[in-house]
Motif scaffolding. Structure first.
Motif, PDB file in Angstrom:
ATOM      1  N   ILE A 271      43.139  11.848  50.369  1.00 44.84           N
ATOM      2  CA  ILE A 271      43.570  10.851  51.355  1.00 44.84           C
ATOM      3  C   ILE A 271      42.535   9.733  51.466  1.00 44.84           C
ATOM      4  CG2 ILE A 271      44.037  10.474  53.802  1.00 44.84           C
ATOM      5  CD1 ILE A 271      45.351  13.175  53.908  1.00 44.84           C
ATOM      6  N   THR A 272      41.259  10.102  51.426  1.00 49.96           N
ATOM      7  CA  THR A 272      40.212   9.077  51.471  1.00 49.96           C
ATOM      8  C   THR A 272      40.321   8.139  50.279  1.00 49.96           C
ATOM      9  OG1 THR A 272      38.738  10.597  52.636  1.00 49.96           O
ATOM     10  CG2 THR A 272      37.733   8.698  51.550  1.00 49.96           C
ATOM     11  N   GLY A 273      40.559   8.697  49.106  1.00 48.96           N
ATOM     12  CA  GLY A 273      40.699   7.856  47.913  1.00 48.96           C
ATOM     13  C   GLY A 273      41.898   6.932  47.994  1.00 48.96           C
ATOM     14  N   MET A 274      43.031   7.449  48.512  1.00 46.78           N
ATOM     15  CA  MET A 274      44.216   6.595  48.668  1.00 46.78           C
ATOM     16  C   MET A 274      43.931   5.462  49.639  1.00 46.78           C
ATOM     17  SD  MET A 274      47.521   9.147  48.625  1.00 46.78           S
ATOM     18  CE  MET A 274      46.970  10.226  49.948  1.00 46.78           C
ATOM     19  N   ARG A 275      43.255   5.778  50.742  1.00 49.35           N
ATOM     20  CA  ARG A 275      42.946   4.746  51.726  1.00 49.35           C
ATOM     21  C   ARG A 275      42.000   3.689  51.133  1.00 49.35           C
ATOM     22  NH1 ARG A 275      41.823   7.920  55.598  1.00 49.35           N
ATOM     23  NH2 ARG A 275      43.871   7.801  56.602  1.00 49.35           N
ATOM     24  N   GLU A 276      41.052   4.129  50.328  1.00 54.78           N
ATOM     25  CA  GLU A 276      40.137   3.174  49.694  1.00 54.78           C
ATOM     26  C   GLU A 276      40.869   2.280  48.711  1.00 54.78           C
ATOM     27  OE1 GLU A 276      37.258   5.750  48.008  1.00 54.78           O
ATOM     28  OE2 GLU A 276      36.062   5.932  49.845  1.00 54.78           O
ATOM     29  N   ARG A 277      41.830   2.844  47.996  1.00 50.65           N
ATOM     30  CA  ARG A 277      42.617   2.022  47.074  1.00 50.65           C
ATOM     31  C   ARG A 277      43.367   0.928  47.832  1.00 50.65           C
ATOM     32  NH1 ARG A 277      43.406   3.537  41.904  1.00 50.65           N
ATOM     33  NH2 ARG A 277      42.785   5.641  41.292  1.00 50.65           N
ATOM     34  N   ALA A 278      43.992   1.306  48.931  1.00 51.96           N
ATOM     35  CA  ALA A 278      44.757   0.326  49.702  1.00 51.96           C
ATOM     36  C   ALA A 278      43.839  -0.747  50.277  1.00 51.96           C
ATOM     37  CB  ALA A 278      45.539   1.022  50.811  1.00 51.96           C
ATOM     38  N   ARG A 279      42.713  -0.333  50.844  1.00 50.32           N
ATOM     39  CA  ARG A 279      41.799  -1.296  51.460  1.00 50.32           C
ATOM     40  C   ARG A 279      41.142  -2.200  50.427  1.00 50.32           C
ATOM     41  NH1 ARG A 279      38.918   2.573  56.075  1.00 50.32           N
ATOM     42  NH2 ARG A 279      40.742   2.678  57.468  1.00 50.32           N
ATOM     43  N   ALA A 280      40.971  -1.710  49.202  1.00 56.87           N
ATOM     44  CA  ALA A 280      40.379  -2.546  48.159  1.00 56.87           C
ATOM     45  C   ALA A 280      41.260  -3.743  47.839  1.00 56.87           C
ATOM     46  CB  ALA A 280      40.144  -1.712  46.899  1.00 56.87           C
ATOM     47  N   LEU A 281      42.563  -3.636  48.103  1.00 60.16           N
ATOM     48  CA  LEU A 281      43.495  -4.746  47.879  1.00 60.16           C
ATOM     49  C   LEU A 281      43.777  -5.533  49.151  1.00 60.16           C
ATOM     50  CD1 LEU A 281      46.097  -2.993  45.533  1.00 60.16           C
ATOM     51  CD2 LEU A 281      44.160  -4.432  44.885  1.00 60.16           C
ATOM     52  N   GLY A 282      43.107  -5.149  50.251  1.00 61.04           N
ATOM     53  CA  GLY A 282      43.356  -5.832  51.516  1.00 61.04           C
ATOM     54  C   GLY A 282      44.466  -5.202  52.337  1.00 61.04           C
ATOM     55  N   GLY A 283      44.905  -4.000  51.950  1.00 66.24           N
ATOM     56  CA  GLY A 283      45.963  -3.324  52.687  1.00 66.24           C
ATOM     57  C   GLY A 283      45.408  -2.190  53.530  1.00 66.24           C
ATOM     58  N   ASP A 284      46.281  -1.242  53.859  1.00 64.39           N
ATOM     59  CA  ASP A 284      45.862  -0.115  54.690  1.00 64.39           C
ATOM     60  C   ASP A 284      46.758   1.076  54.388  1.00 64.39           C
ATOM     61  OD1 ASP A 284      44.386   1.290  56.465  1.00 64.39           O
ATOM     62  OD2 ASP A 284      45.224   0.388  58.272  1.00 64.39           O
ATOM     63  N   LEU A 285      46.302   2.255  54.803  1.00 69.33           N
ATOM     64  CA  LEU A 285      47.068   3.479  54.576  1.00 69.33           C
ATOM     65  C   LEU A 285      46.885   4.412  55.755  1.00 69.33           C
ATOM     66  CD1 LEU A 285      47.583   5.508  51.396  1.00 69.33           C
ATOM     67  CD2 LEU A 285      46.539   6.686  53.327  1.00 69.33           C
ATOM     68  N   THR A 286      47.987   5.000  56.176  1.00 70.74           N
ATOM     69  CA  THR A 286      47.955   5.999  57.244  1.00 70.74           C
ATOM     70  C   THR A 286      48.595   7.277  56.737  1.00 70.74           C
ATOM     71  OG1 THR A 286      50.070   5.188  58.135  1.00 70.74           O
ATOM     72  CG2 THR A 286      48.043   4.276  59.076  1.00 70.74           C
ATOM     73  N   ALA A 287      48.093   8.414  57.209  1.00 68.88           N
ATOM     74  CA  ALA A 287      48.629   9.707  56.804  1.00 68.88           C
ATOM     75  C   ALA A 287      48.606  10.630  58.011  1.00 68.88           C
ATOM     76  CB  ALA A 287      47.804  10.297  55.661  1.00 68.88           C
ATOM     77  N   GLY A 288      49.706  11.352  58.213  1.00 68.01           N
ATOM     78  CA  GLY A 288      49.772  12.253  59.351  1.00 68.01           C
ATOM     79  C   GLY A 288      51.127  12.919  59.442  1.00 68.01           C
ATOM     80  N   PRO A 289      51.330  13.724  60.476  1.00 66.45           N
ATOM     81  CA  PRO A 289      52.612  14.421  60.647  1.00 66.45           C
ATOM     82  C   PRO A 289      53.759  13.427  60.790  1.00 66.45           C
ATOM     83  CG  PRO A 289      50.919  15.301  62.118  1.00 66.45           C
ATOM     84  CD  PRO A 289      50.355  14.058  61.533  1.00 66.45           C
ATOM     85  N   ALA A 290      54.873  13.736  60.151  1.00 65.83           N
ATOM     86  CA  ALA A 290      56.065  12.905  60.271  1.00 65.83           C
ATOM     87  C   ALA A 290      56.790  13.257  61.573  1.00 65.83           C
ATOM     88  CB  ALA A 290      56.979  13.116  59.079  1.00 65.83           C
ATOM     89  N   PRO A 291      57.497  12.291  62.186  1.00 61.02           N
ATOM     90  CA  PRO A 291      58.186  12.553  63.458  1.00 61.02           C
ATOM     91  C   PRO A 291      59.165  13.715  63.391  1.00 61.02           C
ATOM     92  CG  PRO A 291      58.099  10.199  63.001  1.00 61.02           C
ATOM     93  CD  PRO A 291      57.606  10.880  61.776  1.00 61.02           C
ATOM     94  N   GLY A 292      59.874  13.842  62.267  1.00 58.56           N
ATOM     95  CA  GLY A 292      60.859  14.907  62.157  1.00 58.56           C
ATOM     96  C   GLY A 292      60.329  16.167  61.521  1.00 58.56           C
ATOM     97  N   GLY A 293      59.019  16.278  61.389  1.00 61.43           N
ATOM     98  CA  GLY A 293      58.427  17.426  60.717  1.00 61.43           C
ATOM     99  C   GLY A 293      57.929  17.045  59.344  1.00 61.43           C
ATOM    100  N   GLY A 294      57.078  17.871  58.794  1.00 62.05           N
ATOM    101  CA  GLY A 294      56.519  17.564  57.491  1.00 62.05           C
ATOM    102  C   GLY A 294      55.343  16.606  57.608  1.00 62.05           C
ATOM    103  N   PHE A 295      55.051  15.932  56.511  1.00 65.93           N
ATOM    104  CA  PHE A 295      53.889  15.055  56.431  1.00 65.93           C
ATOM    105  C   PHE A 295      54.322  13.719  55.847  1.00 65.93           C
ATOM    106  CE2 PHE A 295      49.603  13.773  55.047  1.00 65.93           C
ATOM    107  CZ  PHE A 295      48.859  14.170  56.149  1.00 65.93           C
ATOM    108  N   SER A 296      53.652  12.655  56.268  1.00 63.90           N
ATOM    109  CA  SER A 296      54.022  11.317  55.822  1.00 63.90           C
ATOM    110  C   SER A 296      52.777  10.530  55.439  1.00 63.90           C
ATOM    111  CB  SER A 296      54.786  10.574  56.931  1.00 63.90           C
ATOM    112  OG  SER A 296      55.032   9.225  56.551  1.00 63.90           O
ATOM    113  N   VAL A 297      52.866   9.844  54.315  1.00 60.76           N
ATOM    114  CA  VAL A 297      51.822   8.919  53.862  1.00 60.76           C
ATOM    115  C   VAL A 297      52.461   7.544  53.748  1.00 60.76           C
ATOM    116  CG1 VAL A 297      50.235   8.317  52.009  1.00 60.76           C
ATOM    117  CG2 VAL A 297      50.543  10.715  52.635  1.00 60.76           C
ATOM    118  N   ARG A 298      51.846   6.566  54.399  1.00 62.81           N
ATOM    119  CA  ARG A 298      52.416   5.216  54.403  1.00 62.81           C
ATOM    120  C   ARG A 298      51.314   4.221  54.037  1.00 62.81           C
ATOM    121  NH1 ARG A 298      56.698   2.389  56.861  1.00 62.81           N
ATOM    122  NH2 ARG A 298      56.203   0.216  57.413  1.00 62.81           N
TER     123      ARG A 298
END
Length: 314
Positions: A271-298
């Motif tokens: 997750i740290t690596g994914m977030r670094e990839r997004a931030r390196a391009l000026g974006g962002d990444l969030t990861a956590g429980p999905a509202p309906g259950g499961g897990f979500s990466v955005r």
């Protein structure tokens, strides 16, 4: 000291003061500014005492000019030291960023395929142990998936390690992974028993090479985490391109962090690596429980669109 002794004991003048000037510059350039100031002050003090005691060779004007020379040399030496320090810092920062980039690539490539190999080999072993006769066909299929995953891992690993090639060696010619190869990820996940569906909305291509690679790696690492931790049967990939922005969302129907202790700790390197990839391009990444259950990466990635007449950057 040698210059001071010479001027005190010798009746002959000489350009030995240039040695003191050069020494002050070198001491300041080495970062010893306080030492340079002390040396200059002692030299000026000794010269001033000689002038006061009647030395007619150095008058007040010459003493003032000598002070200016000393100040100039110390200043130039300090500037030289600052310049070299900034250059070293820039070089070290670039090297650290390159090491981080290589580590991130190796983690994504090796981690993804090894996770699939682990899942498939475990499934094959379980089927053969449970029912050797009936599970032979399923085990053969799983081992075939292991073979394909290991071959793909070796291919991508060679391409990634190409950045460490010796000077003069030919550069790798294989294209960088991108969303055009998303089908390979979904097929590999499907072979591991995970049903993956891809949803595309808006304009999702063509993408700049950097954003295309980042989106691919984020999806790859997300599916790896689903296969390793989520105990899920389904994953959904949503690609939404709006204007100069691409949103990548990966959700699963598995056990979220609240229910699975394996996912309750702090984010791992994935997750740290994914977030670094997004931030390196000026974006962002969030990861956590999905509202309906499961897990979500955005992940949100800004884009600089390529036109039909432009060559994509390589």
């Amino acid at each position: 000291l040698a210059t001071a002794v010479y001027y005190v004991t010798s009746a002959y003048d000489g350009p030995l003061l240039l040695a003191v000037v050069v020494a002050l510059f070198l001491v300041a350039a080495a970062g010893r500014l306080h030492a340079a100031v002390v040396i200059a002050a002692l030299c000026l003090l000794g010269t001033a005492l000689g002038t006061i005691r009647g030395n007619g060779d150095v008058n007040q004007v010459a003493l003032f000019m000598l002070t200016g020379w000393f100040v100039a040399m110390i200043t130039l030496g300090g500037l030289r030291h600052s310049h070299l320090a900034r250059a070293r810092e820039t070089e070290e920062r670039a090297a650290a960023q390159e090491r981080l980039r290589i580590a991130r690539e190796l983690h994504d490539v090796v981690g993804h395929h090894l996770s699939l190999i682990n899942v498939q080999s475990t499934a094959a072993l379980r089927r053969l142990t449970k029912d050797p006769a009936a599970g032979a066909d399923q085990a053969t299929e799983a081992l075939g998936a292991v073979k394909d995953a290991s071959r793909e891992a070796l291919r991508e690993l060679r391409a990634t390690l190409g950045v460490l090639r010796e000077a003069g060696e030919a550069a790798p010619t294989a294209p960088a992974p991108g969303l055009g190869r998303l089908g390979e990820l979904t097929d590999a996940a499907g072979a591991a028993g995970l049903a993956v569906t891809v949803h595309r909305t808006g304009d999702t291509g063509p993408l700049p090479v950097e954003a295309d690679l980042a989106a691919y790696r984020i999806v790859q690492e997300s599916l790896t985490n689903v296969a390793r931790h989520a105990r899920a049967t389904r994953a959904d990939i949503h690609l939404d391109g709006v204007g100069c922005r691409l949103t990548v969302t990966v959700t699963d129907d598995g056990r979220g962090p609240a229910a699975d202790p394996a996912r309750t700790g702090p984010p791992g390197s994935g997750i740290t690596g994914m977030r670094e990839r997004a931030r390196a391009l000026g974006g962002d990444l969030t990861a956590g429980p999905a509202p309906g259950g499961g897990f979500s990466v955005r992940a949100t990635l800004p884009l600089a669109r390529t036109t039909a007449t432009e060559e994509p950057r390589r």
